[in-house]
Enzyme design. Structure first.
Site, PDB file in Angstrom:
ATOM      1  N   LYS A 120      48.534  50.326  39.610  1.00 32.77           N
ATOM      2  CA  LYS A 120      47.972  49.380  38.657  1.00 32.77           C
ATOM      3  C   LYS A 120      48.117  49.883  37.212  1.00 32.77           C
ATOM      4  O   LYS A 120      48.549  49.131  36.331  1.00 32.77           O
ATOM      5  CB  LYS A 120      46.489  49.128  38.993  1.00 32.77           C
ATOM      6  N   ASP A 138      44.264  44.063  39.123  1.00 30.47           N
ATOM      7  CA  ASP A 138      42.999  44.785  39.017  1.00 30.47           C
ATOM      8  C   ASP A 138      41.914  43.977  39.723  1.00 30.47           C
ATOM      9  O   ASP A 138      42.199  42.992  40.391  1.00 30.47           O
ATOM     10  CB  ASP A 138      42.638  44.969  37.542  1.00 30.47           C
TER      11      ASP A 138
END
Length: 210
Positions: A120, A138
Site C-alpha cells: 500500500k 487502504d
DNA sequence: ATCCCGAGGG
DNA sequence: CCCTCTGGAT
C-alpha cells in the site's frame, strides 16, 4: 455497479474535485515516504501535527538517520504505533543512503524492501510522486469499494485488482485520492453521510433513513 | 492470526 | 466505553 455507473461516478468526483491531492504535508519525495509510513492506522491530521516539527529538524535522509530512532520517537509519540514507526523511519533513512544514494527509488521492488513499506505505501509513493496508474488500497478504499459495490473483494489485493480492472483509464491516477476523500468525509465507516453523497443513486447500499 | 498504540469521535 | 484512523512484520 455497471461499467456505465462506474464511469458516471468518477465523472462526478472529477467534476467536484478536478485535481485531488493527499492531505499529508510534505516538501520532498523523502518526506512523503516518511509521512505515509507514519500514517498507518493513524489520521493524516495527527501525522501532520508531528511532521510539522520533525521535518524542519530532519528534512533529508541524512538528517533523519542522524536524529536516529530515539530522537524521532520524541517527535512522534502522539501517533499510534510510534515505536515501530520510529524504528522503521530511522532504518529506512539509512537504507536510502546505503543503497539508493539518498533518493527514493521509483520501482516497487526497492520500495517494498524498505522497512515499514508494504504494498500500500509503495503504491502511494508511486502514485503521489510520479502519478503512476496504480491503486493503493487502504482502509477507506477497501470499505468504499465493498460498500458501494464498486470493487468487491475479501482482501485488499482483491479490491485492488477489481479497481485496476473497473476504473476507467483516464481516471485511474486520481481515483486513489477521490476514493480516500469520499471514504474520509462522506462514506464514513460508522455512519455514512448518504444525504451528502453525490453518487448515492449509483450505490448498492444507500442509507434510506438518511 | 496477532501485535503494535495514541488521539479523536460518538 | 468502543470504534476508527491512507498497514506492516512476524
Amino acid at each position: 455497479m455497471t461499467k456505465a455507473e462506474i464511469g458516471e461516478a468518477f465523472k462526478r468526483w472529477h467534476a467536484a474535485n478536478p485535481t485531488p491531492v493527499t492531505e499529508l504535508e510534505y516538501g520532498s519525495p523523502f518526506q512523503l515516504l516518511v509521512a505515509v509510513v507514519m500514517s498507518a492506522q493513524a489520521t493524516d491530521k495527527g501525522v501532520n501535527i508531528a511532521t510539522r516539527k520533525l521535518f524542519p529538524v530532519a528534512p533529508t535522509p541524512e538528517a533523519m538517520a542522524t536524529l536516529g530512532e530515539a530522537g524521532i520517537t520524541e517527535y512522534i509519540r502522539t501517533i499510534g504505533l510510534y515505536r515501530n514507526k520510529a524504528k522503521n523511519v530511522a532504518m529506512l533513512s539509512r537504507q536510502l543512503l546505503e543503497r539508493h544514494g539518498g533518493e527514493v527509488p521509483r520501482d516497487r521492488e526497492s520500495l517494498e524492501a524498505l522497512p515499514g513499506v508494504g504494498r500500500k505505501t509503495a503504491n502511494v509513493v508511486l502514485n503521489s510522486i510520479w502519478r503512476e496508474p496504480v491503486m493503493a488500497v487502504d482502509t477507506h478504499i477497501f470499505r468504499v469499494g465493498n460498500r458501494m459495490g464498486l470493487a468487491p473483494g475479501k482482501d485488499v489485493v482483491a479490491v485492488e485488482k477489481a479497481l485496476m480492472r473497473r476504473v476507467p483509464k483516464d481516471y485511474l491516477v486520481d481515483a486513489h485520492h477521490w476514493l480516500i476523500l469520499h471514504g474520509r468525509y462522506v462514506c464514513i465507516a460508522r455512519k455514512p453521510k448518504c444525504g451528502e453523497c453525490i453518487v448515492r443513486d449509483l450505490c448498492q447500499f444507500p442509507d434510506k433513513t438518511d
